[in-house]
Design a protein around this motif. Structure first.
Motif, PDB file in Angstrom:
ATOM      1  N   GLN A 102     -37.106 -22.499 -37.783  1.00  0.00           N
ATOM      2  CA  GLN A 102     -37.949 -22.368 -38.964  1.00  0.00           C
ATOM      3  C   GLN A 102     -38.239 -23.612 -40.001  1.00  0.00           C
ATOM      4  O   GLN A 102     -37.480 -24.708 -39.150  1.00  0.00           O
ATOM      5  CB  GLN A 102     -38.175 -21.628 -40.214  1.00  0.00           C
ATOM      6  CG  GLN A 102     -36.494 -22.186 -40.204  1.00  0.00           C
ATOM      7  CD  GLN A 102     -35.020 -21.321 -41.543  1.00  0.00           C
ATOM      8  OE1 GLN A 102     -35.326 -20.097 -42.185  1.00  0.00           O
ATOM      9  NE2 GLN A 102     -34.330 -21.938 -42.008  1.00  0.00           N
ATOM     10  N   ARG A 103     -39.239 -23.213 -39.896  1.00  0.00           N
ATOM     11  CA  ARG A 103     -39.908 -24.682 -40.658  1.00  0.00           C
ATOM     12  C   ARG A 103     -39.139 -26.385 -40.771  1.00  0.00           C
ATOM     13  O   ARG A 103     -38.736 -27.025 -41.250  1.00  0.00           O
ATOM     14  CB  ARG A 103     -40.063 -24.845 -42.229  1.00  0.00           C
ATOM     15  CG  ARG A 103     -38.106 -25.257 -42.689  1.00  0.00           C
ATOM     16  CD  ARG A 103     -38.236 -24.193 -43.669  1.00  0.00           C
ATOM     17  NE  ARG A 103     -36.712 -23.848 -43.958  1.00  0.00           N
ATOM     18  CZ  ARG A 103     -35.808 -22.787 -43.766  1.00  0.00           C
ATOM     19  NH1 ARG A 103     -36.301 -22.311 -43.256  1.00  0.00           N
ATOM     20  NH2 ARG A 103     -34.670 -23.000 -43.755  1.00  0.00           N
TER      21      ARG A 103
ATOM     22  N   GLY B 208     -26.417 -22.664 -38.975  1.00  0.00           N
ATOM     23  CA  GLY B 208     -25.017 -21.993 -39.123  1.00  0.00           C
ATOM     24  C   GLY B 208     -26.608 -19.968 -39.036  1.00  0.00           C
ATOM     25  O   GLY B 208     -26.752 -19.457 -38.586  1.00  0.00           O
ATOM     26  N   HIS B 209     -27.325 -20.720 -39.744  1.00  0.00           N
ATOM     27  CA  HIS B 209     -28.877 -19.042 -40.115  1.00  0.00           C
ATOM     28  C   HIS B 209     -29.451 -19.247 -38.538  1.00  0.00           C
ATOM     29  O   HIS B 209     -29.656 -18.219 -39.102  1.00  0.00           O
ATOM     30  CB  HIS B 209     -28.923 -20.198 -41.685  1.00  0.00           C
ATOM     31  CG  HIS B 209     -30.185 -18.957 -41.950  1.00  0.00           C
ATOM     32  ND1 HIS B 209     -29.957 -17.543 -42.583  1.00  0.00           N
ATOM     33  CD2 HIS B 209     -31.924 -18.969 -41.882  1.00  0.00           C
ATOM     34  CE1 HIS B 209     -31.316 -17.172 -42.700  1.00  0.00           C
ATOM     35  NE2 HIS B 209     -32.365 -17.040 -42.086  1.00  0.00           N
ATOM     36  N   GLU B 210     -29.656 -19.989 -39.187  1.00  0.00           N
ATOM     37  CA  GLU B 210     -30.207 -20.298 -37.050  1.00  0.00           C
ATOM     38  C   GLU B 210     -29.798 -19.897 -36.244  1.00  0.00           C
ATOM     39  O   GLU B 210     -30.216 -20.002 -35.024  1.00  0.00           O
ATOM     40  CB  GLU B 210     -31.734 -21.596 -37.103  1.00  0.00           C
ATOM     41  CG  GLU B 210     -32.422 -21.464 -38.443  1.00  0.00           C
ATOM     42  CD  GLU B 210     -33.083 -23.070 -38.366  1.00  0.00           C
ATOM     43  OE1 GLU B 210     -32.983 -23.388 -37.495  1.00  0.00           O
ATOM     44  OE2 GLU B 210     -33.630 -22.851 -39.679  1.00  0.00           O
ATOM     45  N   ARG B 211     -28.581 -19.693 -36.141  1.00  0.00           N
ATOM     46  CA  ARG B 211     -27.542 -19.204 -35.407  1.00  0.00           C
ATOM     47  C   ARG B 211     -27.858 -19.941 -34.001  1.00  0.00           C
ATOM     48  O   ARG B 211     -27.263 -19.734 -32.524  1.00  0.00           O
ATOM     49  CB  ARG B 211     -28.155 -17.769 -34.382  1.00  0.00           C
ATOM     50  CG  ARG B 211     -28.808 -16.570 -35.026  1.00  0.00           C
ATOM     51  CD  ARG B 211     -27.487 -15.980 -35.850  1.00  0.00           C
ATOM     52  NE  ARG B 211     -27.438 -15.491 -36.976  1.00  0.00           N
ATOM     53  CZ  ARG B 211     -26.665 -14.141 -37.251  1.00  0.00           C
ATOM     54  NH1 ARG B 211     -25.588 -14.787 -37.345  1.00  0.00           N
ATOM     55  NH2 ARG B 211     -26.886 -13.126 -38.770  1.00  0.00           N
TER      56      ARG B 211
ATOM     57  N   GLN C 138     -36.531 -12.430 -36.221  1.00  0.00           N
ATOM     58  CA  GLN C 138     -36.104 -14.353 -36.716  1.00  0.00           C
ATOM     59  C   GLN C 138     -34.430 -14.279 -35.873  1.00  0.00           C
ATOM     60  O   GLN C 138     -34.454 -15.131 -35.422  1.00  0.00           O
ATOM     61  CB  GLN C 138     -35.940 -14.484 -38.052  1.00  0.00           C
ATOM     62  CG  GLN C 138     -35.557 -15.867 -37.947  1.00  0.00           C
ATOM     63  CD  GLN C 138     -35.828 -16.543 -39.660  1.00  0.00           C
ATOM     64  OE1 GLN C 138     -35.766 -15.301 -40.851  1.00  0.00           O
ATOM     65  NE2 GLN C 138     -36.256 -17.608 -39.819  1.00  0.00           N
ATOM     66  N   GLU C 139     -33.425 -13.388 -35.986  1.00  0.00           N
ATOM     67  CA  GLU C 139     -32.100 -13.699 -35.509  1.00  0.00           C
ATOM     68  C   GLU C 139     -32.616 -13.513 -33.941  1.00  0.00           C
ATOM     69  O   GLU C 139     -31.601 -13.977 -33.256  1.00  0.00           O
ATOM     70  CB  GLU C 139     -31.528 -12.497 -36.083  1.00  0.00           C
ATOM     71  CG  GLU C 139     -30.249 -12.922 -35.387  1.00  0.00           C
ATOM     72  CD  GLU C 139     -29.041 -11.694 -36.379  1.00  0.00           C
ATOM     73  OE1 GLU C 139     -29.348 -11.538 -37.518  1.00  0.00           O
ATOM     74  OE2 GLU C 139     -28.021 -11.577 -35.633  1.00  0.00           O
ATOM     75  N   LEU C 140     -32.968 -12.368 -33.281  1.00  0.00           N
ATOM     76  CA  LEU C 140     -32.561 -12.557 -32.251  1.00  0.00           C
ATOM     77  C   LEU C 140     -34.175 -13.444 -31.057  1.00  0.00           C
ATOM     78  O   LEU C 140     -33.173 -13.577 -30.563  1.00  0.00           O
ATOM     79  CB  LEU C 140     -33.723 -11.052 -31.886  1.00  0.00           C
ATOM     80  CG  LEU C 140     -33.468 -10.071 -32.244  1.00  0.00           C
ATOM     81  CD1 LEU C 140     -34.639  -8.842 -32.013  1.00  0.00           C
ATOM     82  CD2 LEU C 140     -32.425  -9.379 -31.067  1.00  0.00           C
TER      83      LEU C 140
END
Ligand SMILES: [Zn+2]
Length: 259
Positions: free
Chosen positions: A2-3, A72-75, A169-171
């Protein structure tokens, strides 16, 4: 992803920043780390120790912690309570499940979008594909992986469904690190031609073809993943220093403004 838009050129990676530029500084650290991660330069399972990263980037631990949370949020990394931050360590068997899930969801996404997008939305997708082609031509692997993921996120976004967006987004984030580790450098994550064909089918309103093209596309990416791609044996501190210098360089020679 993201961004991760371009950070302001005036940001500097030193602590004594004005409040307005602190965010930019975090964004630059984020860019440096995500680039190193997506380039597969940090071996799976490597611990990113806050104090060490803070020392290398010459910023506070708090700022590093924020960046690590974002990653971490973006894996791109795993945040393990009471243990710390680690570069993700995905397996190829996880890859099979993730790509299967993506085929199920994204096959539905493009079928839903077929014949429903405005010309502006179609142009957004085509322009994005051009950026991908440019990154690929420039040999910028990390950017190429980021842009490829973004193409799929843009499609998800056009569905206007928060659940679909969140799940994809997670995948997609998980996929990015799979590609970083298991795809040979010579292969491109999302061949740009395949993206073009998907957009063509959507524009023509051909639901079945759009869905089929997406299935084929994701299957092709999956087949490009190979076990034991060249293992990286780089020193993680060196990787971080180079990543830091890469984002610092453009700042090293600021266009001297009037004095
Ligand atoms: Zn793709």
């Amino acid at each position: 992803m993201q961004r991760s838009g371009p950070a302001g050129c005036k940001a500097r990676l030193i602590p004594s920043l004005t409040p307005g530029s602190m965010v930019e500084s975090e964004d630059l650290i984020y860019q440096a780390l995500s680039k190193a991660l997506l380039a597969g330069e940090l071996p799976p399972g490597t611990q990113l120790i806050e104090t060490r990263v803070a020392a290398i980037f010459e910023v506070s631990r708090e700022r590093v912690r924020k960046v690590l949370h974002r990653l971490g949020h973006e894996r791109l990394i795993d945040l393990i309570p009471n243990k710390g931050a680690f570069v993700t360590d995905p397996t190829l068997s996880q890859a099979r499940e993730i790509y299967e899930a993506r085929r199920i969801v994204e096959g539905g996404v493009v079928a839903r979008l077929a014949g429903r997008l405005t010309l502006t939305q179609i142009q957004t997708l085509r322009k994005h594909s051009e950026l991908e082609a440019q990154a690929l031509a420039a040999g910028d692997r990390a950017r190429s992986i980021q842009l490829s993921g973004q193409f799929h996120q843009i499609l998800a976004g056009f569905c206007n469904n928060a659940f679909v967006i969140r799940e994809l987004q997670e995948l997609i984030s998980r996929t990015s690190m799979l590609v970083a580790f298991f795809e040979p450098d010579s292969a491109s994550q999302c061949a740009c031609d395949e993206h073009h064909e998907i957009v063509d089918a959507i524009q023509e309103g051909d639901m079945a073809r759009a869905s089929k093209m997406m299935h084929i596309h994701l299957s092709l990416i999956e087949t490009r993943l190979q076990p034991n791609s060249t293992p990286r044996t780089l020193d993680s501190d060196d990787v971080l220093r180079r990543a830091r210098d890469a984002v610092r360089e453009p700042l090293a020679k600021p266009a001297r403004k009037r004095k």
